[in-house]
Design an enzyme around this catalytic site. Structure first.
Site, short mmCIF file in Angstrom:
data_model
loop_
_atom_site.label_atom_id
_atom_site.label_comp_id
_atom_site.label_asym_id
_atom_site.label_seq_id
_atom_site.Cartn_x
_atom_site.Cartn_y
_atom_site.Cartn_z
CG HIS A 80 -2.13 -0.85 1.05
ND1 HIS A 80 -3.27 -0.70 1.78
CD2 HIS A 80 -2.37 -1.87 0.19
CE1 HIS A 80 -4.18 -1.58 1.38
NE2 HIS A 80 -3.64 -2.31 0.43
CE1 TYR A 209 -5.20 3.99 8.93
CE2 TYR A 209 -5.72 3.86 11.27
CZ TYR A 209 -4.98 3.44 10.19
OH TYR A 209 -4.02 2.47 10.36
N PRO A 301 -3.81 0.53 18.94
CG PRO A 301 -5.57 -0.91 18.43
CD PRO A 301 -4.96 -0.16 19.55
CE LYS A 305 4.66 3.63 13.48
NZ LYS A 305 4.35 3.02 12.20
CE1 TYR A 393 -1.23 3.98 9.67
CE2 TYR A 393 0.01 2.93 7.90
CZ TYR A 393 -1.08 2.96 8.74
OH TYR A 393 -2.02 1.96 8.66
P1 RFL Z 1 2.33 -11.30 21.77
O1 RFL Z 1 1.90 -11.40 20.36
O2 RFL Z 1 1.32 -10.91 22.79
O3 RFL Z 1 3.01 -12.68 22.15
C1 RFL Z 1 3.32 -13.01 23.48
C2 RFL Z 1 3.35 -14.52 23.58
O4 RFL Z 1 3.79 -14.92 24.88
C3 RFL Z 1 2.98 -15.99 25.31
N1 RFL Z 1 3.05 -16.03 26.79
C4 RFL Z 1 3.70 -16.99 27.49
N2 RFL Z 1 4.40 -18.07 27.10
C5 RFL Z 1 4.93 -18.87 28.06
N3 RFL Z 1 4.77 -18.64 29.40
C6 RFL Z 1 4.07 -17.56 29.83
N4 RFL Z 1 3.92 -17.34 31.13
C7 RFL Z 1 3.51 -16.68 28.86
N5 RFL Z 1 2.77 -15.53 28.92
C8 RFL Z 1 2.51 -15.15 27.67
C9 RFL Z 1 1.60 -15.64 24.76
O5 RFL Z 1 0.74 -16.77 24.69
C10 RFL Z 1 1.97 -15.11 23.39
O6 RFL Z 1 2.01 -16.13 22.39
O7 RFL Z 1 3.52 -10.24 21.94
P2 RFL Z 1 4.72 -9.83 20.90
O8 RFL Z 1 5.39 -11.03 20.33
O9 RFL Z 1 5.49 -8.81 21.63
O10 RFL Z 1 3.94 -9.15 19.67
C11 RFL Z 1 3.28 -7.93 19.82
C12 RFL Z 1 2.10 -7.86 18.86
O11 RFL Z 1 1.31 -9.03 19.01
C13 RFL Z 1 1.22 -6.62 19.11
O12 RFL Z 1 2.01 -5.50 19.42
C14 RFL Z 1 0.38 -6.26 17.86
O13 RFL Z 1 -0.58 -7.24 17.59
C15 RFL Z 1 -0.31 -4.91 18.07
N6 RFL Z 1 -1.23 -4.57 16.97
C16 RFL Z 1 -0.77 -4.04 15.79
N7 RFL Z 1 0.55 -3.86 15.58
C17 RFL Z 1 1.00 -3.41 14.37
O14 RFL Z 1 2.21 -3.23 14.21
N8 RFL Z 1 0.16 -3.13 13.33
C18 RFL Z 1 -1.16 -3.28 13.45
O15 RFL Z 1 -1.88 -3.06 12.47
C19 RFL Z 1 -1.68 -3.73 14.71
N9 RFL Z 1 -3.00 -3.92 14.87
C20 RFL Z 1 -2.58 -4.79 17.12
C21 RFL Z 1 -3.45 -4.46 16.04
C22 RFL Z 1 -3.09 -5.33 18.30
C23 RFL Z 1 -4.44 -5.52 18.41
N10 RFL Z 1 -4.90 -6.03 19.64
C24 RFL Z 1 -5.45 -7.30 19.77
C25 RFL Z 1 -4.51 -5.35 20.86
C26 RFL Z 1 -4.80 -4.68 16.13
C27 RFL Z 1 -5.30 -5.19 17.32
C28 RFL Z 1 -6.77 -5.38 17.38
C1 PHB Z 2 -5.56 -4.26 10.91
O1 PHB Z 2 -5.68 -4.49 9.69
O2 PHB Z 2 -5.79 -5.13 11.76
C2 PHB Z 2 -5.15 -2.92 11.38
C3 PHB Z 2 -4.73 -1.99 10.44
C4 PHB Z 2 -4.35 -0.71 10.86
C5 PHB Z 2 -4.41 -0.39 12.22
C6 PHB Z 2 -4.82 -1.33 13.14
C7 PHB Z 2 -5.20 -2.61 12.73
O3 PHB Z 2 -4.06 0.86 12.60
#
Ligand code: RFL
Ligand code: PHB
Length: 399
Positions: A80, A209, A301, A305, A393
């Protein structure tokens, strides 16, 4: 999948958590010849299906390519070159390459990144154990920290030179660091996101957005046939109170444009409510314990980032472990926390800015709303203001 019998009792780097941070770190270390073990509390299916992020920056894609984990990404991702902002019935496109000297972003779901990394790791990587729940880390102030965990009903230990907490916001590794050594900064927002997946082609080629007096809305996507959509909802909202028709009507109202625009509707296949929080723990290292990704910092989110910050942390960390192995120097490890925190705080600011500019706090004053609209108008009328958004971004070169 690694069974208990083949799990070592000691390793150089013990990694807790097989989210994107833990899995990418393991892959980068494997490539650098540094041995490690990954322990994950959940089962493989759960980890591979957890719906999360969708946007990858250049630095994240580069890191995945550098360790051979981007073949499917390069075939299936959508590249994109911009996003659209909408407010007050009008739209403004932010053109990333034009405003940043050529940067762009990739739409490729976090679930897919995780599946690709797990497949590689199980094929030829370091040991990775699912359903291995870490209860605690002892010896944080010694040269040989120990990870205590339970796998297949047995209590086990893993002695490590270093332990990296990639265990997310609710993880246990952070708790091994004496509280008085840590500072934490937090903001909780007075709203959440209702996130849905729908089997329908995205109604726009790029992400949209939208700021609206009814609340924020985001139109994103997973593929040419699957839409990912978000609505601002009050904290504590029950997804059951959002039948499909209500979701589509609300998206329609919040994304509306003067002159008309049509939103394609289709079957909704998943719904979840996600709270929003900003949080930073400093420093990201204590002795031989290091924190990476959500274990150290959370962003709302809206700036896309979180996943990218997690990837950036482990790139810095893998480089530091490779230098330690090659020359015995701990300089890069010693600099790890400061190097990462510079990027982290920039992303915290950007994520807060996007969130507070685009959401409508139910309690907010008319004055605050006028400030938001003025800021959006500024972005639409000033190349400098638009470039500031685009650079943040699409990803900054920090660290
Ligand atoms: P995770 O993915 O939470 O993984 C942590 C892992 O640790 C495990 N764990 C354990 N394992 C063993 N023993 C224990 N005691 C443990 N406790 C926990 C868990 O089961 C898990 O598998 O952290 P990590 O690797 O730091 O990754 C971070 C990302 O997952 C997170 O920052 C992103 O998903 C945030 N986020 C977004 N980030 C982006 O860069 N671009 C996006 O578009 C974006 N959209 C989002 C998002 C997060 C969202 N939510 C759910 C908050 C959209 C959403 C809706
Ligand atoms: C997504 O596609 O899940 C998504 C995209 C952009 C955001 C957050 C989540 O800022």
């Amino acid at each position: 999948m690694t069974d208990t019998a083949t799990l070592p009792e000691r390793t150089t780097v013990g990694i807790v958590g097989a989210g994107p941070a833990g899995l990418l770190l393991a892959r980068l270390l494997h490539r650098a010849g540094v041995d490690c073990v990954v322990l994950e509390s959940r089962d493989r299916a759960y980890v591979e299906q957890r719906q999360r992020a969708g946007i990858l920056e250049q630095g994240t894609v580069d890191a995945l390519r550098s360790c051979g984990a981007a073949d499917r990404l390069d075939r299936e991702s959508l590249v994109h070159d911009g996003v659209e902002l909408r407010w007050d019935g009008r739209a403004h496109r932010i053109d990333f390459p034009a405003l940043t000297g050529g940067r762009r972003v990739w739409v490729y779901a976090q679930t897919e990144v995780v599946k690709d990394l797990i497949a590689l790791q199980l094929a030829d990587g370091a040991p990775l154990a699912f359903e291995a729940e870490v209860s605690r880390v002892s010896g944080a102030d010694t040269d040989r920290p120990v990870v205590h965990y339970r796998h297949l009903g047995r209590e086990r230990t893993l002695a490590c030179d270093y332990v990296v907490g990639c265990d997310g916001f609710h993880g246990v590794v952070r708790r091994a660091i004496p509280q008085q050594e840590l500072r934490s900064y937090e903001r909780v927002y007075p709203y959440s996101w209702l996130g849905v997946l729908a089997d329908v082609a995205p109604s726009s080629e790029e992400l949209v957005y939208a700021h609206s007096p009814r609340g924020f809305a985001l139109l994103s996507m997973r593929s040419p046939t699957v839409s990912r959509l978000y609505l601002q909802v009050p904290n504590g909202e029950d997804p059951a109170d959002w039948p499909d028709g209500r979701i589509w009507d609300e998206l329609d109202a919040r994304l509306a444009l003067d002159g008309g625009w049509s939103l394609k509707r289709g079957p909704i296949t998943s719904k979840a409510v996600l709270p929003m929080r900003s949080h930073v723990t400093e420093p990201m290292r204590f002795g031989r314990i290091l924190l990476a990704g959500d274990a150290a910092h959370i962003v709302p989110p809206t700036g896309a980032k979180g996943l990218n910050l997690a990837a950036a942390d482990v790139v810095v960390l893998a480089r530091a472990f490779a230098a330690l192995r090659a020359s015995g120097s701990t300089d890069l490890l010693d600099a790890y926390s400061d190097t990462c925190l510079r990027r982290v705080w920039r992303a915290e600011h950007f994520s807060w800015f996007m969130t507070t500019t685009l959401h409508t706090d139910p309690e907010q004053s008319a004055f605050r709303t006028r400030l938001q609209l003025s800021q959006l108008d500024r972005i639409a009328s000033s190349r400098h203001a638009a470039a500031e958004l685009a650079e943040n971004y699409a990803g900054l070169d920090i660290g």
